[in-house]
Design a protein around this motif. Structure first.
Motif, mmCIF file in Angstrom:
data_model
loop_
_atom_site.group_PDB
_atom_site.id
_atom_site.type_symbol
_atom_site.label_atom_id
_atom_site.label_comp_id
_atom_site.label_asym_id
_atom_site.label_seq_id
_atom_site.Cartn_x
_atom_site.Cartn_y
_atom_site.Cartn_z
ATOM 1 N N PRO A 71 19.532 -61.918 4.417
ATOM 2 C CA PRO A 71 17.899 -62.518 4.643
ATOM 3 C C PRO A 71 17.520 -63.023 3.313
ATOM 4 O O PRO A 71 17.944 -62.345 2.273
ATOM 5 N N VAL A 80 17.009 -59.353 12.335
ATOM 6 C CA VAL A 80 18.003 -60.394 12.652
ATOM 7 C C VAL A 80 18.777 -60.452 13.941
ATOM 8 O O VAL A 80 18.895 -61.632 14.645
ATOM 9 N N ALA A 125 16.788 -66.992 11.895
ATOM 10 C CA ALA A 125 16.668 -65.629 11.367
ATOM 11 C C ALA A 125 16.223 -65.497 9.851
ATOM 12 O O ALA A 125 16.020 -64.796 9.228
#
Lengths: 148, 148
Positions: A71, A80, A125
DNA sequence: TGTGAAAAGTTAAGAGA
DNA sequence: TCTCTTAACTTTTCACA
């Protein structure tokens, strides 16, 4: 779990369409005893289903890759997997204890599709990715469970 | 490959024990036409087999890991997959284009077994390893092929 | 490639030990 | 948890379009 159950699971891992009659011959049980045991294995969640195994190459998806996902913003809520779930090219999604947060296994037709897929993963994401291309697959899906 | 074949493959990916009768109902074909098509898909190597899908946890293998493998001696003949093939805990073996040469996916019962397994891998193939433990599996084996 | 028909084989559910 | 029984269903093969 009993030895008999283990043998049934082993046989069904090798041939998921084996008939109860043949499973009975292989284990020395009657057809209906096999039937009952297999039904119980399904109910208990040991056997979760049956699937054809297909050749990804034959289906036009010869290029596999493993993608490490990190991330961008560690303070983000970590959803995610949900954000990636709709991307059908992602066959496996593992949450891992490493420098990365997730590792994905993907399959595509050709390099251009991988480029496109990576862009979709990053934007869906909000993550950075590191991709390792699979050159060949000596074996896959050999069910370590067969050793049980 | 025709659309009908794709649909049959898709159905058998979802339920590998679906009967030809039901496949026929789902596709509008007669039972024997389905039978012939599925047999051809098997002969052409599109469908390579059928397998039960089992829960590794239910079988007592709740710990998965991904292992990056690098040969100690790059001048060695590279027969790592053959040297590792007998180790049943290794479910997948990928030859990859990365800093490592191979990536393995393994399943074991508990950390102690992982330690033992790593020692066996290192000595069997004369390699160094880097291990990433899987914490959870949001999904796995979702057959990217289903998207075809 | 497809269909339909018939024989052989399989599954599923129940009774009984 | 097993076996046996039986009805319903499925697979397999074949002749033919």
């Amino acid at each position: 779990m009993e030895d008999l159950d283990r043998r049934l699971v082993g046989l069904l891992l090798q041939d998921g369409r084996m008939s109860y009659t043949d499973l009975g011959k292989a284990t020395g049980l009657s057809t209906s005893a096999v039937h009952q045991r297999v039904r119980r294995l399904e109910e208990r969640g040991v056997i979760t289903g049956y699937a054809a195994t297909v050749s990804p190459e034959a289906l036009g998806l010869p290029l596999s890759a493993l993608i490490s996902v990190t991330p961008f913003d560690p303070s983000d809520p970590d959803d995610v997997p949900q954000r990636l779930a709709h991307i059908t090219e992602i066959e496996d999604c593992y949450s891992v204890a490493g420098v990365e947060s997730y590792i994905l296994k993907v399959r595509v037709a050709m390099p251009g599709n991988l480029e496109d897929l990576l862009a979709r993963i990053r934007s869906a994401a909000n993550v950075s990715t590191r991709t390792t291309v699979v050159l060949s697959t000596p074996w896959e899906g050999r069910s370590a469970s067969a050793s049980v």
